[in-house]
Scaffold this motif. Structure first.
Motif, PDB file in Angstrom:
ATOM      1  N   ALA A 148       1.812   1.422 -11.000  1.00 31.68           N
ATOM      2  CA  ALA A 148       0.867   0.337 -10.714  1.00 31.68           C
ATOM      3  C   ALA A 148       0.569  -0.470 -11.978  1.00 31.68           C
ATOM      4  CB  ALA A 148      -0.423   0.908 -10.131  1.00 31.68           C
ATOM      5  N   LEU A 187      -4.984   9.693  -3.028  1.00 31.80           N
ATOM      6  CA  LEU A 187      -4.411   8.345  -2.990  1.00 31.80           C
ATOM      7  C   LEU A 187      -5.008   7.514  -1.850  1.00 31.80           C
ATOM      8  CD1 LEU A 187      -0.637   9.179  -3.647  1.00 31.80           C
ATOM      9  CD2 LEU A 187      -2.251   8.152  -5.254  1.00 31.80           C
ATOM     10  N   VAL A 221       2.218   7.158  -9.574  1.00 34.23           N
ATOM     11  CA  VAL A 221       1.660   5.976  -8.900  1.00 34.23           C
ATOM     12  C   VAL A 221       0.891   5.112  -9.902  1.00 34.23           C
ATOM     13  CG1 VAL A 221       0.015   5.163  -7.159  1.00 34.23           C
ATOM     14  CG2 VAL A 221       1.539   7.093  -6.639  1.00 34.23           C
ATOM     15  N   ASP A 222       0.076   5.753 -10.730  1.00 31.94           N
ATOM     16  CA  ASP A 222      -0.738   4.987 -11.680  1.00 31.94           C
ATOM     17  C   ASP A 222       0.121   4.272 -12.719  1.00 31.94           C
ATOM     18  OD1 ASP A 222      -2.997   5.735 -10.366  1.00 31.94           O
ATOM     19  OD2 ASP A 222      -3.621   7.277 -11.802  1.00 31.94           O
ATOM     20  N   GLU A 242      -7.393   5.413  -1.497  1.00 34.62           N
ATOM     21  CA  GLU A 242      -7.622   3.989  -1.743  1.00 34.62           C
ATOM     22  C   GLU A 242      -6.317   3.197  -1.784  1.00 34.62           C
ATOM     23  OE1 GLU A 242     -10.889   2.541  -3.107  1.00 34.62           O
ATOM     24  OE2 GLU A 242     -11.605   4.223  -1.881  1.00 34.62           O
ATOM     25  N   ARG A 243      -5.242   3.893  -2.091  1.00 31.46           N
ATOM     26  CA  ARG A 243      -3.934   3.206  -2.102  1.00 31.46           C
ATOM     27  C   ARG A 243      -3.448   2.952  -0.687  1.00 31.46           C
ATOM     28  NH1 ARG A 243      -3.332   1.313  -7.257  1.00 31.46           N
ATOM     29  NH2 ARG A 243      -3.383   2.973  -8.797  1.00 31.46           N
ATOM     30  N   SER A 264       0.869  -1.170   0.000  1.00 27.00           N
ATOM     31  CA  SER A 264       0.000   0.000   0.000  1.00 27.00           C
ATOM     32  C   SER A 264       0.907   1.221   0.000  1.00 27.00           C
ATOM     33  CB  SER A 264      -0.856   0.002   1.259  1.00 27.00           C
ATOM     34  OG  SER A 264      -0.014   0.171   2.391  1.00 27.00           O
ATOM     35  N   LEU A 291      -0.888  -2.580  -4.886  1.00 29.85           N
ATOM     36  CA  LEU A 291       0.229  -2.104  -5.701  1.00 29.85           C
ATOM     37  C   LEU A 291       1.214  -3.253  -5.933  1.00 29.85           C
ATOM     38  CD1 LEU A 291       0.835   1.353  -4.019  1.00 29.85           C
ATOM     39  CD2 LEU A 291       0.238   0.996  -6.418  1.00 29.85           C
TER      40      LEU A 291
END
Lengths: 401, 361
Positions: free
Chosen positions: B309, B155, B305-306, B157-158, B124, B164
């Motif tokens: 991921a 972020l 991040v996206d 939800e991350r 996470s 991840l």
């Protein structure tokens, strides 16, 4: 310090109010909660809103304030717009040395709250970057009474300025199966040994200790500590073969997720048995992290001592580098204390103003530093031997070739 | 102002309290004798002792800047659910230590109700380690808490999920002093100045020692003005805006609303797992200070991040992923522009120049 009057009351904070929205915990809500009947928090909100409007900070350079007999532990802070926000004209921070591992009882937490309600803004950081409990915002006349209430409750101030900074450590043996030495005990014992060096700054610059009990380095020791102590082991990784089989049966692709990612290709899986070539293991923790039920650090445990990490000021950031490749857990305290004395002597002799130990080593070179503190060179200290031929033979110690 | 109760004797140098006083009884009983742990769900850990004891940890995010009012609520939750025992993590999360797994869900619900989400474990994004910013720092080039809040809102939800490829650690420092391990984070947000200090001669004469000031500059950009007793000038081209001079002399004013802002760095780590600890490297040299929600910074961080991921392999940290795909591909995938600012020209710069023909086309 919860009296009101002469302040501005709750200011309009149109920009900050935006940061009360959204799912993440809101610091604006926290300041507003503390501002109930506390004008310092109201003026803090007002000044912060002004910063948000103007896009610049409004704190002046720290002044010299503190408690009797200490040269650190309090960060003087003054508003540069005191006429507008009189209740934060003085808004000093107290750094309070956290308990090792950041463990508390509810009672201890309430004690800190009580002190800070009586003597400060009611705002804290749990915790600051170095590890201290940060008590944000009070006036000079409250420092000494707050300090006395804290010491009588068993708490003391942390470090600031050119001193030993508050040492910190990971959770270690209290709640982790990977602890290769007792990080909390070592942190606590060393902190007590260096009270004078922490409270009365006498160094060229700051000096940080951080203790991580395994190479996962949950305390970021290698990035942040002048003296990094990172747990490791010397013998074979302990293995529970039945649990290895269980992981495989549960769908773990051991070849792909463990063997292929081993940095020294020391782990092999033939579909039945896991083999570890221990002499080639670099103790990175990956296989242990992936299979905690099956693999554990060896039994011959201790730590690597590394030196010199720091943030960019002044010559650029540094990571700590290896100073002693292995010290057995039971010898750590004694070895560290002896080593630290010699390191500080050398730093005291050769360090310039605001020069961290890592930068001093960069300047004089690791070989001279090793000579200075009386340590023999070892191949574990370098990623590779030098690749340039400019060897300073004249500095070779007398009697050597 | 309430009065302090009378103290019997002035105490100093008592040191921190002994941690044993605050240890959960089960942590004390199993001290150094833990066998393994499992992550039961995001934010919930179970540590199993050799004794067979099971200690459950529920981890929740905080705002880091905490009022005593909130701390009292947290203390109340500890009394209700974890025998009064709790701890904080190195990333400003709270952890409640439970012996009764049946209490986990109720505690999670109460934490959620108070606005402290449970998560931050395994793969996470845990809480952002950060500095004081405009709340309390004199040298801040930007705020800290506000950007952190805006980024983590996006972020969220991350934090509450563990989907991840690997761990992702974000840190923010509001100036290059970096009171946080920003320089070794998967993603680092760093406040920077871009203009040389403005010398305020009135303050200089009163508050500063000239030789100390001149010596404080790592690049030798500050020199005395010949013929004047107490005056300095800055050689603008030589200044790298580190603010070291300001730390030793308040006359060297650094703040500049239009030129101060943020830079984004990627690929650092402190853990030794798989690859060695590494510094973060420059991804975006400058983004404007845009309070209250810094949309440009949020967009850049979420983008990284996206893309990570979507493209990284299991276990890869951001730096390991970029190492595998190469920096050109990183810039291509993120759409960030590669500029001359990305090429190091400070000390040891040559070590970052490509010195092989290993190029991915």
């Amino acid at each position: 310090m919860a009296e009101s009057g002469n302040g501005n009351g709750r200011p309009k904070t149109e920009l900050l109010d935006e940061l009360e929205k959204g799912p993440w915990p809101s610091f604006v809500k926290e300041i507003k909660a503390a501002s109930a009947g506390n004008d310092a928090c109201n003026d803090l909100l007002g000044q912060l809103e002004l910063s948000y409007q103007e896009r610049k900070g409004h704190w002046k350079h720290g002044g010299i304030v503190g408690v009797l007999g200490y040269g650190g532990g309090v960060i003087g802070r003054y508003s540069d717009v005191p006429e507008q926000f009189p209740k934060v004209a003085h808004f000093h921070t107290m750094r309070v040395n956290q308990p090792a591992g950041w463990f508390y009882t509810s009672e201890a937490l309430r004690t800190i709250c009580d002190v800070w309600e009586r003597h400060g803004s009611g705002l804290t950081n749990m915790h600051g970057s170095t590890g201290d409990i940060i008590l944000l915002g009070t006036t000079t006349e409250h420092l000494e009474p707050a300090f006395q209430e804290l010491t009588h409750a068993g708490f003391d101030l942390g470090g600031s300025g050119s001193a030993v900074r508050t040492p910190s450590c990971c959770v270690g043996m209290a709640r982790c199966e990977w602890a290769c030495f007792d990080s909390m005990k070592l942190c606590y014992d060393l902190t007590r040994s260096y009270q004078d060096e922490m409270h009365r700054p006498a160094f060229p610059y700051k000096f940080k200790f951080k203790f991580s009990a395994c190479p996962n380095d949950c305390i970021a020791s290698i990035a942040r500590a002048d003296l990094s102590v990172i747990g490791t082991w010397k013998d074979e990784i302990q293995m529970d073969e039945a649990e290895v089989t269980n992981y495989s049966a549960a769908g773990l692709d051991i070849r792909k997720e463990v063997c292929d990612l081993c940095p020294s290709k020391a782990v092999d899986w033939d579909g039945q048995r896991l083999k570890i070539n221990n002499p080639e293991c670099v103790h990175c923790m990956h296989c242990i992290n992936v299979m905690p039920k099956a693999l554990r650090p060896g039994k011959q445990r201790g730590a690597v001592i590394l030196i010199g990490a720091k943030a960019p000021i002044m010559q650029g950031a540094l990571l700590s580098s290896v100073l002693v490749p292995f010290v057995a857990a039971e010898e750590l305290m004694e070895t560290l204390k002896e080593l630290v004395t010699r390191i500080w002597d050398f730093w005291d002799e050769y360090g310039t103003n605001r020069e961290r130990i890592g930068e001093l080593i960069q300047r004089v070179g690791l070989p001279s530093f090793l000579d200075g503190i009386g340590l023999d060179p070892a191949p574990e200290m370098v990623s590779a031997p030098r690749d340039n031929p400019f060897i300073f033979f004249q500095t070779t110690k007398a009697g050597e070739q | 102002m309430s009065t302090t109760p009378t103290m019997p004797k002035r105490l100093t140098d008592v040191g921190p309290p002994h941690y044993e006083k605050y240890l959960h009884p089960m942590a004390k009983a199993n001290y150094g004798k833990w066998k393994y742990h499992e992550v039961l769900s995001p934010g919930v850990l179970c540590h199993v002792g050799e004794s067979g004891d099971k200690l459950y940890t529920v981890r929740a995010a905080t705002a880091r800047l905490m009022s005593v009012q909130s701390l009292r609520k947290i203390a109340g939750l500890a009394d209700k659910y974890s025998g009064g025992y709790l701890r904080f993590t190195s990333r400003n999360n709270i952890e409640f230590l439970l012996t009764e797994p049946a209490n986990i869900e109720a505690l999670k619900a109460e934490l959620f109700e108070l606005g402290f989400p449970v998560g931050g474990t395994k793969n996470s994004i845990s809480s952002i380690v950060h500095t004081q910013g405009w709340i309390h720092c004199h040298s801040a080039a930007t705020d800290a808490s506000g950007i952190v809040k805006a980024v983590m809102d996006s972020l969220y939800e991350r934090f509450t999920h563990q989907d991840l490829p690997g761990k992702l650690r974000i840190a923010l420092a509001c100036c290059v002093n970096m009171c946080g391990a920003v320089h070794c984070s998967d993603i680092a947000i760093l406040g920077i100045h871009r203009t040389p200090p403005l010398v305020r001669s009135d303050v200089l004469a009163k508050q500063c020692e000239i030789p100390t000031l001149i010596a404080s500059c790592p690049t030798g950009a500050i020199r005395a003005v010949p013929g004047e007793a107490k005056a300095v000038e800055v050689i603008d081209e030589q200044c790298m805006y580190c603010g070291n001079c300001y730390t030793v002399c308040p006359a060297m004013q650094m703040n500049n609303p239009d030129n101060d802002g943020l830079s984004i760095w990627v690929g650092g780590k402190v853990s030794n797992a798989r690859t060695a600890p590494a510094f973060s490297k420059l991804a975006v040299p400058f983004l404007p200070n845009n309070p209250p929600r810094w949309p440009e910074v949020v967009e850049a961080v979420v983008k990284i991040v996206d893309v990570y991921a979507a493209h990284a392999r299991k276990y890869e940290r951001v730096g390991e992923w970029i190492e595998r795909i190469g920096w050109p591909r990183f810039f291509q995938l993120t759409g960030f522009e590669f500029t001359r600012h990305h090429i190091d020209d400070f000390k040891h710069a040559g070590l970052t120049y490509a010195r092989s023909t290993h190029i991915r086309y």
